[in-house]
Design a protein around this motif. Structure first.
Motif, mmCIF file in Angstrom:
data_model
loop_
_atom_site.group_PDB
_atom_site.id
_atom_site.type_symbol
_atom_site.label_atom_id
_atom_site.label_comp_id
_atom_site.label_asym_id
_atom_site.label_seq_id
_atom_site.Cartn_x
_atom_site.Cartn_y
_atom_site.Cartn_z
ATOM 1 N N SER A 1 14.820 -5.494 -0.691
ATOM 2 C CA SER A 1 15.579 -4.879 -2.446
ATOM 3 C C SER A 1 14.244 -4.482 -2.839
ATOM 4 N N LEU A 2 13.475 -4.505 -2.903
ATOM 5 C CA LEU A 2 12.316 -4.779 -3.665
ATOM 6 C C LEU A 2 11.959 -2.811 -4.366
ATOM 7 N N ALA A 3 10.709 -3.983 -5.761
ATOM 8 C CA ALA A 3 10.533 -2.106 -5.971
ATOM 9 C C ALA A 3 9.485 -1.811 -6.374
ATOM 10 N N HIS B 1 0.615 -1.219 0.058
ATOM 11 C CA HIS B 1 -0.144 -0.333 -0.261
ATOM 12 C C HIS B 1 0.744 1.101 -0.023
ATOM 13 N N SER B 2 0.607 2.138 -1.164
ATOM 14 C CA SER B 2 1.349 2.931 -0.636
ATOM 15 C C SER B 2 1.636 4.506 0.686
ATOM 16 N N GLY B 3 2.533 4.638 0.893
ATOM 17 C CA GLY B 3 2.897 5.041 1.659
ATOM 18 C C GLY B 3 3.456 4.117 2.821
ATOM 19 N N ALA B 4 2.696 2.851 3.163
ATOM 20 C CA ALA B 4 3.949 2.527 4.050
ATOM 21 C C ALA B 4 5.281 1.697 3.043
ATOM 22 N N ASN B 5 5.848 1.031 4.650
ATOM 23 C CA ASN B 5 7.183 1.225 4.434
ATOM 24 C C ASN B 5 7.533 -0.730 3.959
ATOM 25 N N LEU C 1 11.172 -3.059 2.305
ATOM 26 C CA LEU C 1 10.795 -2.865 1.137
ATOM 27 C C LEU C 1 12.121 -2.779 0.792
ATOM 28 N N TYR C 2 13.240 -1.732 1.418
ATOM 29 C CA TYR C 2 14.237 -1.538 1.786
ATOM 30 C C TYR C 2 14.926 -2.799 2.043
#
Length: 90
Positions: A40-42, A24-28, A36-37
């Motif tokens: 290493s997910l795009a 969901h946009s805005g989540a990490n 995500l970081y």
């Protein structure tokens, strides 16, 4: 939508490839809890979850695997099993 890889369609738009996760946009992190970081997910905020489903999605050309935990979190039903019973139970 987040994925392990990317590809570019003939129109020049980035699309997800490899293993896809719901995000969901805005989540990490993804719905299943991956960072995500660190993973290493795009990110693909312009692609919806329905578009990357291999059976019905329009942008699933390069999708190799859909995360089962994210699929469950996005509403996949538990009774959709990939197997069929061949003989009745005793």
């Amino acid at each position: 939508m987040a994925a392990t890889g990317t590809w570019t369609d003939p129109d020049g738009v980035r699309r997800p490839a490899g293993e896809v996760h719901a995000w969901h946009s805005g989540a990490n992190e993804t719905v299943c809890g991956l960072s995500l970081y660190r993973s290493s997910l795009a990110r693909f905020p312009h692609v919806t979850w329905a578009d990357v489903q291999p059976a019905t999605g329009g942008h699933a050309d390069e999708v190799e695997r859909v995360c089962p935990r994210c699929a469950a979190g996005m509403g996949k039903r538990r009774d959709e099993r990939p197997w069929v019973r061949t003989r009745p139970r005793p």
